[in-house]
Scaffold this motif. Structure first.
Motif, short mmCIF file in Angstrom:
data_model
loop_
_atom_site.label_atom_id
_atom_site.label_comp_id
_atom_site.label_asym_id
_atom_site.label_seq_id
_atom_site.Cartn_x
_atom_site.Cartn_y
_atom_site.Cartn_z
N ARG A 127 -13.36 11.01 9.76
CA ARG A 127 -12.07 11.64 9.39
C ARG A 127 -12.23 12.40 8.20
O ARG A 127 -11.85 13.52 7.95
CB ARG A 127 -11.20 10.61 9.43
CG ARG A 127 -9.83 11.08 8.58
CD ARG A 127 -8.57 9.74 8.81
NE ARG A 127 -8.84 8.74 8.00
CZ ARG A 127 -8.70 8.47 6.66
NH1 ARG A 127 -8.37 9.49 5.81
NH2 ARG A 127 -8.92 7.38 6.18
N MET A 184 -6.04 13.87 12.47
CA MET A 184 -5.14 13.72 11.48
C MET A 184 -5.81 14.37 10.32
O MET A 184 -5.06 14.75 9.62
CB MET A 184 -4.69 12.26 11.51
CG MET A 184 -3.31 11.86 12.12
SD MET A 184 -3.23 10.04 11.49
CE MET A 184 -2.74 9.61 13.06
N GLY A 185 -7.15 14.16 9.84
CA GLY A 185 -7.59 14.44 8.70
C GLY A 185 -7.72 15.78 8.54
O GLY A 185 -7.92 16.18 7.37
N ALA A 203 -5.38 18.09 9.89
CA ALA A 203 -4.15 18.95 9.93
C ALA A 203 -3.68 19.70 8.82
O ALA A 203 -3.31 20.85 9.09
CB ALA A 203 -2.99 17.98 10.16
N GLN A 237 -12.10 16.50 7.51
CA GLN A 237 -11.23 16.80 6.32
C GLN A 237 -11.86 17.91 5.42
O GLN A 237 -11.42 19.19 5.66
CB GLN A 237 -10.46 15.84 5.48
CG GLN A 237 -9.70 16.30 4.42
CD GLN A 237 -9.20 15.28 3.58
OE1 GLN A 237 -9.02 14.13 3.80
NE2 GLN A 237 -8.94 15.61 2.40
#
Ligand code: ATP
Ligand code: MG
Lengths: 342, 280
Positions: free
Chosen positions: B149, B99-100, B102, B153
């Motif tokens: 995460r 998620m980090g 995306a 990122q």
């Protein structure tokens, strides 16, 4: 676990043939006894024509409308639960249902003569309902937004407050209503697909297509927002736009649905939970899964509503609540407290 | 990535909670922020990452004002590990780390993003936890998933440019000593590759051991700021933390200061033997 999620994807995909099956069965059965068999094999033309009338113009639009409403309510419920990070959130929370209910009640009670005299040809109630739901959602959005930042908690609380307020106003209207209006109102508040026809489906379709397009853009940011709005923003997700889009999508789909078929409870709350049991929290699976399961369950519920008391029919809201409650309680007893997937 | 904070102030709860903060981080630098509870350390980090509006002053990443950068552009320049990451959703560790990546790694193929996520989880010592539901992890393990995460990122964002600015709010709070060391080594590596690191630490010894510079915050202001040996003085420890004189020592090989408060040992205990009575 990821292997499990892939597995969940297949289960969801298998819901599609199930939906088609349920819809076919729903078209086949009904109070009149006419079925697809009659259509093909009846000896005389008159019987075949009658069967065609019943199937193509009464049952089929009704089944399609039920499936569309179920899909809209299921997906909207999942969106709201994700946005509010609250397992009890329901599409009604952003005022779509209460706004539609209030406006529709006004037309039913105060405008009943006008509606009977052919004014807008039976469209007065749904159009008023749509207008009411959009206005109330817009009002809540504006109320809860300061300096470009929308507080979902404010939306939630103001939505609950407005629901209670509109309940009181609807109560006053019921008090003033005559017998015909009262019957209409009861049917409307409990929900019914008896008014289904292809024109209404035609009017509803663009709204649901819009909501579907919005849903595809919501899934990924909604996942991130489960971490909290701040963390999602830190990772670069467009948090405020997601909130706006989610509210727009829910208003665009549930507003018109409620306006046409009344306030059908429970589908929006229960269906996403059932889906999450299989898929986990990922909205890329939860949103389509809730749409599919919502469509299946509401189509089935409407078929039951048509059949149990045939030739009379029950409001579908009675069936969803009567069947939904035991399922919900069973669910709660199975998965206790903190284990409820969200 | 350089970070400049100029004369920054922030308001919350109807009052100003941090006042006129000035701080600059060069690429390759590690700066530790220390100070008592409520001093404004988390507020400084939230301001620096754009989570909190400025009530005055300016923040720049590589010269671009923070207000002129979109959420997506910011996500490529800095990442924050918050002091707490409450979350109840049952994602797997790998899903969470992905998620980090995306937004900051937009345009990268999924396979690359997965490789980055797996690599960062591996670096924080969680390679065998990738498919685990994060709700079933221990507190320290979950904190390291969030650290992975945050690292992922920035990693997903860095294509040819230098790595971004890593902002860590008490990254050691839930970790055992081995993992505390591991995390500081990861921070060091990030700086060695040209990234910059701003981290809040409560342990003055770790701060002195790993940071190039130490910032001391007290009552919403930067009280002092400089090299570890210039900052960790008896006077400052006494003023800010109320620690008595004579607790500062110097490490024999690195020369860095370290602090050992000794006033918990009562005078009457000092002559007692540490050895068990049986031997006496
Ligand atoms: N939203 C808020 N409303 C009112 N006061 C706030 C708010 N946020 C922070 N504060 C106050 O600002 C001060 C600084 O808070 P901050 O979280 O930056 O402290 P900190 O240095 O990180 O402390 P800790 O070591 O305990 O994490 C505290 O006194 C806190 O009470
Ligand atoms: Mg803090």
């Amino acid at each position: 676990m990821r292997a499990m999620r892939v597995h969940a994807g297949w289960i969801l995909l298998s819901l599609l043939p199930l939906l088609i099956l349920v819809m076919l069965v729903a078209v086949e059965v009904g109070a009149s006894g006419a079925g697809i068999g009659t259509l093909l094999h009846a000896p005389d033309v008159a019987t075949r024509n009658l069967a065609w009338m019943v199937i193509a113009h009464i049952r089929a639009p009704r089944v399609v409308l039920a499936a569309m409403a179920g899909a809209a309510l299921g997906a909207a419920g999942a969106t709201m639960q994700g946005l509010f990070r609250n397992p009890l959130a329901d599409p009604g929370l952003i005022g779509v249902s209460s706004g539609a209910a209030l406006a529709a009640s006004c037309v039913i009670v105060l405008g009943v003569d006008m509606a009977q005299s052919g004014f807008l040809n039976g469209w007065a109630v749904p159009l008023a309902g749509m207008l009411g739901s959009f206005l109330v959602t817009l009002l809540l959005y504006v109320f809860a937004t300061r300096a470009g930042i929308t507080s979902v908690t404010t939306v939630l609380l103001a939505g609950v407050a407005f629901g209670a307020f509109s309940g009181a106003l609807t109560g006053i209207l019921i008090f003033r209503a005559n017998d015909t209006a009262l019957r209409d109102l009861t049917f409307w508040t409990l929900g019914s697909f008896s008014g289904a026809n292809w024109e209404r489906i035609g009017l509803l379709s663009p709204f649901l297509v819009l909501a579907g397009v919005i849903a595809t853009r919501l899934a990924v940011p909604l996942n991130a927002m489960l971490l909290g709005e701040a963390d999602a923003a830190l990772m670069g997700y467009p948090v405020e736009r997601t909130k706006r889009l989610a509210m727009l999508g829910v208003a665009a789909s549930v507003g018109p649905v409620v306006a046409f078929v009344g306030a059908i409870g429970f589908v929006g709350v229960v269906v996403p939970h059932l889906v999450r049991l299989v898929t986990g929290p990922d909205h890329r699976l939860v949103l389509p899964g809730s749409a599919l399961l919502g469509a299946i369950l509401l189509t089935a519920a409407d078929t039951i509503a048509r059949l149990v008391a045939a030739p009379a029919e029950l409001p579908v809201g009675i069936i969803t609540a009567a069947l939904g409650t035991p399922v919900f309680v069973w669910l709660l007893s199975r998965i206790h407290g903190a284990d409820i997937p969200s | 990535m350089t970070l400049e904070i100029q004369n920054a102030s922030a308001r919350a709860g109807g009052r100003e909670i941090v006042h006129n903060l000035d701080l600059a981080l060069a690429a390759g630098e590690i700066v530790a922020v220390v100070g008592p509870n409520g001093a404004g350390k988390s507020t400084l980090l939230k301001l620096a990452c754009g989570l909190m509006p400025l009530h005055g002053g300016e923040i720049r990443f590589d010269g671009s004002k923070i207000g002129s950068l979109s959420a997506g552009e910011l996500s490529r320049r800095r990442a924050l590990l918050p002091q707490e990451c409450p979350m109840r959703a049952r994602f797997t560790a790998l899903e969470l780390v992905l998620m980090g990546t995306a937004i900051s790694g937009q345009g990268r193929p999924m396979a690359e993003r997965v490789a980055i996520a797996q690599d960062t989880l591996d670096r924080v010592g969680l390679s065998s936890f990738m498919e685990r539901d994060i709700m079933t992890l221990s507190g320290g393990e979950r904190q390291r998933v969030h650290l992975a995460r945050v690292l992922a990122q920035l990693e997903a964002a860095a294509r040819n440019g230098a790595p971004g600015c890593l902002l860590l709010d008490e990254p050691l709070s839930a970790q055992d000593m081995a993992r505390q060391r591991l995390i500081l080594q990861i921070a060091k590596m990030h700086a060695a590759h040209g990234g910059s690191v701003l981290l809040v630490l409560h342990d003055l010894n770790w701060a002195a051991a790993c940071a190039d510079r130490i910032v001391v915050m007290h009552q919403g202001r930067i009280q002092s700021h400089g090299l570890p040996r210039d900052i960790l003085t008896s006077e400052l420890l006494h003023d800010v933390f109320g620690i008595p004189d004579g607790c500062i020592h110097q490490h024999c090989s690195t020369g860095r200061p370290f602090v050992v408060p000794h006033d918990l040992v009562m005078p009457e205990d000092i002559n007692k033997r540490e050895t068990p009575c049986i031997l006496q």
